[in-house]
Scaffold this active site. Sequence first.
Site, short mmCIF file in Angstrom:
data_model
loop_
_atom_site.label_atom_id
_atom_site.label_comp_id
_atom_site.label_asym_id
_atom_site.label_seq_id
_atom_site.Cartn_x
_atom_site.Cartn_y
_atom_site.Cartn_z
N ASP A 1 0.79 -1.24 0.00
CA ASP A 1 0.00 0.00 0.00
C ASP A 1 0.83 1.29 0.00
O ASP A 1 0.57 2.21 0.80
CB ASP A 1 -0.96 0.00 1.20
CG ASP A 1 -1.90 -1.19 1.21
OD1 ASP A 1 -1.88 -1.99 0.26
OD2 ASP A 1 -2.68 -1.33 2.18
N ASP B 1 -4.67 -0.66 -1.14
CA ASP B 1 -5.93 -0.54 -0.44
C ASP B 1 -6.88 0.06 -1.48
O ASP B 1 -6.54 1.05 -2.14
CB ASP B 1 -5.71 0.43 0.74
CG ASP B 1 -6.66 0.22 1.88
OD1 ASP B 1 -7.14 -0.92 2.10
OD2 ASP B 1 -6.92 1.21 2.61
N HIS C 1 -10.76 0.94 -1.92
CA HIS C 1 -12.12 1.00 -1.34
C HIS C 1 -13.14 1.63 -2.28
O HIS C 1 -12.82 2.59 -2.99
CB HIS C 1 -12.10 1.83 -0.06
CG HIS C 1 -11.19 1.31 1.01
ND1 HIS C 1 -11.15 -0.01 1.38
CD2 HIS C 1 -10.33 1.97 1.84
CE1 HIS C 1 -10.28 -0.14 2.38
NE2 HIS C 1 -9.76 1.03 2.66
N HIS D 1 -10.37 7.20 2.35
CA HIS D 1 -9.02 7.10 1.81
C HIS D 1 -8.98 5.99 0.77
O HIS D 1 -9.81 5.07 0.80
CB HIS D 1 -8.02 6.78 2.93
CG HIS D 1 -8.28 5.46 3.58
ND1 HIS D 1 -9.24 5.28 4.55
CD2 HIS D 1 -7.75 4.23 3.37
CE1 HIS D 1 -9.27 4.01 4.91
NE2 HIS D 1 -8.38 3.34 4.20
N LYS E 1 -7.08 -4.98 -2.28
CA LYS E 1 -7.88 -5.57 -1.20
C LYS E 1 -8.90 -4.56 -0.65
O LYS E 1 -8.80 -3.36 -0.91
CB LYS E 1 -6.97 -6.02 -0.06
CG LYS E 1 -6.20 -4.86 0.57
CD LYS E 1 -5.93 -5.09 2.03
CE LYS E 1 -5.10 -3.99 2.66
NZ LYS E 1 -4.88 -2.75 2.02
N CYS F 1 -1.71 -2.57 7.86
CA CYS F 1 -1.64 -3.56 6.79
C CYS F 1 -0.31 -4.30 6.74
O CYS F 1 -0.28 -5.48 6.38
CB CYS F 1 -1.97 -2.89 5.46
SG CYS F 1 -3.71 -2.41 5.42
C1 VGL Z 1 -4.39 0.84 6.13
C2 VGL Z 1 -5.69 1.98 7.64
C3 VGL Z 1 -6.79 1.87 6.83
C4 VGL Z 1 -3.05 0.32 5.74
C5 VGL Z 1 -5.49 0.70 5.30
O1 VGL Z 1 -2.79 0.12 4.51
O2 VGL Z 1 -2.22 0.09 6.64
N1 VGL Z 1 -4.50 1.48 7.30
N2 VGL Z 1 -6.68 1.21 5.67
ZN ZN Z 2 -8.23 1.28 4.18
#
Ligand code: VGL
Ligand code: ZN
Length: 205
Positions: A15, A53, A55, A72, A97, A141
């Site tokens: 990420d 990430d 969403h 985010h 993901k 993550c």
């Molecule tokens: C993540 C918070 C929310 C990460 C992803 O990639 O660590 N942290 N979504």
């Molecule tokens: Zn996230």
Amino acid sequence: MMKNTLKDAALILVDIQNDFCPDGALAVAEGDQIVAVVNRMMRVFPLVISTQDWHPPNHISFKEQGGPWPPHCVRGTRGAELHPALKTETIKYYFRKASSADKDAYSEFEGVDENNRKLDEVLKSLGVRKLFVAGLATDYCVLATVLDGLENGYEVYAVTDAMRAVNVNPDDGEKALEEMAAKGARLVKSDEILKGSKPASAAAR
Ligand code: VGL
Ligand code: ZN
């Protein structure tokens, strides 16, 4: 130290996205500073994998839906793109993901590639036995991916200078590293990996 040991290793870049870097929607302090480090590391790995990430706009982890985070990494937005300075030439697979609205996921083992294959399936099919994990964020993550890697039977190395933490509490990153180590991950620095390693041949990738 690492000489000849990277043949069955993969570098997993977790990420490294704009929204987790300074000025991003869920900014991680110094998140962008890992980019130069991972760019240097890539060349000694026969396999490099990047994750995102990813969403939908109404994702359950967002505050408006009762979740803990500001919106985010909304799919298709600039914030969800990989950091523009990240070198992508040697990245062979891209996983995404947490793509359905009603479920969050921190571990990259829950993501799929463009052919809908799971990470574990791809790694096992390639004979990968060692994972070197770097990226954002250490306490979410990266932590979840390291622990899942151990559970799935991999030898897991957390590259500590190639990750940064959200630190909702100031010591969350430190605690995450302690948990990784307690569960069997090895904490390494990128220099230790680079020291004894020759560049991986392009053919190996
Ligand atoms: C993540 C918070 C929310 C990460 C992803 O990639 O660590 N942290 N979504
Ligand atoms: Zn996230």
